[in-house]
Design a protein around this motif. Structure first.
Motif, short mmCIF file in Angstrom:
data_model
loop_
_atom_site.label_atom_id
_atom_site.label_comp_id
_atom_site.label_asym_id
_atom_site.label_seq_id
_atom_site.Cartn_x
_atom_site.Cartn_y
_atom_site.Cartn_z
N ASN A 52 0.19 25.73 4.89
CA ASN A 52 1.14 25.00 4.07
C ASN A 52 0.39 24.10 3.11
OD1 ASN A 52 2.90 22.81 3.20
ND2 ASN A 52 4.41 23.71 4.60
N ALA A 53 0.41 24.45 1.82
CA ALA A 53 -0.34 23.70 0.81
C ALA A 53 0.13 22.24 0.72
CB ALA A 53 -0.23 24.37 -0.55
N LYS A 54 1.41 22.00 0.83
CA LYS A 54 1.92 20.62 0.75
C LYS A 54 1.36 19.76 1.89
CE LYS A 54 4.47 21.08 -2.85
NZ LYS A 54 3.80 20.73 -4.08
N THR A 55 1.28 20.34 3.09
CA THR A 55 0.71 19.62 4.22
C THR A 55 -0.75 19.28 3.95
OG1 THR A 55 2.22 20.70 5.76
CG2 THR A 55 0.19 19.80 6.70
N LEU A 56 -1.50 20.24 3.41
CA LEU A 56 -2.90 20.00 3.07
C LEU A 56 -3.03 18.93 2.00
CD1 LEU A 56 -4.16 23.70 3.03
CD2 LEU A 56 -4.76 21.94 4.71
N GLU A 57 -2.20 19.00 0.97
CA GLU A 57 -2.26 18.01 -0.11
C GLU A 57 -2.04 16.60 0.43
OE1 GLU A 57 -0.79 20.94 -3.75
OE2 GLU A 57 0.66 19.60 -2.81
N ARG A 58 -1.02 16.43 1.25
CA ARG A 58 -0.73 15.10 1.81
C ARG A 58 -1.88 14.59 2.67
NH1 ARG A 58 4.37 17.48 2.33
NH2 ARG A 58 4.01 17.91 4.53
N LYS A 59 -2.44 15.47 3.49
CA LYS A 59 -3.55 15.09 4.37
C LYS A 59 -4.77 14.64 3.56
CE LYS A 59 -6.34 16.90 8.18
NZ LYS A 59 -6.48 17.98 9.15
N ILE A 60 -5.10 15.41 2.53
CA ILE A 60 -6.26 15.08 1.70
C ILE A 60 -6.01 13.81 0.90
CG2 ILE A 60 -7.64 15.88 -0.28
CD1 ILE A 60 -7.13 18.78 0.91
N GLU A 61 -4.83 13.67 0.32
CA GLU A 61 -4.52 12.46 -0.45
C GLU A 61 -4.61 11.22 0.42
OE1 GLU A 61 -1.63 14.39 -3.90
OE2 GLU A 61 -0.70 13.49 -2.12
N ARG A 62 -4.11 11.28 1.63
CA ARG A 62 -4.17 10.14 2.55
C ARG A 62 -5.63 9.79 2.86
NH1 ARG A 62 -0.76 11.90 5.92
NH2 ARG A 62 -2.23 13.04 7.21
N CYS A 63 -6.43 10.80 3.17
CA CYS A 63 -7.85 10.59 3.46
C CYS A 63 -8.57 9.96 2.27
CB CYS A 63 -8.50 11.92 3.85
SG CYS A 63 -10.30 11.84 4.01
#
Length: 179
Positions: A52-63
């Protein structure tokens, strides 16, 4: 395991300097494998079982927000999607090959609504032409981008959303290397 490209906004521009080794370590700390960077402008290639690209985007942005202290919008594409973007021909070949003409590709989180597309197309000038296809905006600039009447801020306002832009040569090189 799927391979992805993260196109990051705000890396090594506007005084936000990030060493690529540090960026790779941040991605590895999130459990991603096969992490590589491609030129120092915020292109990170990685493997993840998450689909899920959206899940990855949120995880990376938070990090990135926690580690770097500022927002770095993230736009994920699979390597197959990068290949499709690189192969897409929004303008005539002669236009793309003409001296002084450059194609830029802006990556968006979502496909813009029709009204945003109309606002972007209305920005066209004698030197600037735009085309929206899915989650990408293609900008044919028939002069140096610094001489254009259209700015990144004007595009963002017309889109009503953030994006990050790359020269099409960078996108083609990524596609050739990772597809």
């Amino acid at each position: 395991m799927p391979k992805y490209v993260a196109f990051l906004r705000g890396i090594n521009v506007g005084g936000h300097n990030v060493k690529m080794e540090h960026l790779r370590r941040l991605f590895e700390s999130q459990g991603f494998s096969g992490v590589e960077t491609f030129i120092a402008s915020g292109n990170v290639i990685f493997d993840s079982p998450v689909r899920n690209a959206k899940t990855l985007e949120r995880k990376i942005e938070r990090c990135l927000r926690e580690s770097l202290g500022y927002e770095a919008a993230t736009f994920i594409r699979s390597t197959d999607e990068v290949a499709a973007v690189a192969a897409y021909q929004p303008f005539a070949g002669a236009e793309l090959e003409a001296k002084g003409h450059t194609l830029y590709i802006a990556f968006l989180a979502d496909e813009p609504p029709d009204e945003a597309k109309r606002r972007v197309l209305a920005l066209a000038t004698e030197f600037d032409e735009f085309h929206v296809a899915g989650r990408e905006l293609y900008w044919l600039c028939r002069q140096r981008i610094s001489d254009s009447e259209v700015s990144g801020a004007a595009l963002a306002k017309a889109l009503g959303a953030q994006s990050t832009m790359r020269n099409s040569n960078t996108v083609r090189r990524l596609a050739a290397k990772y597809s």
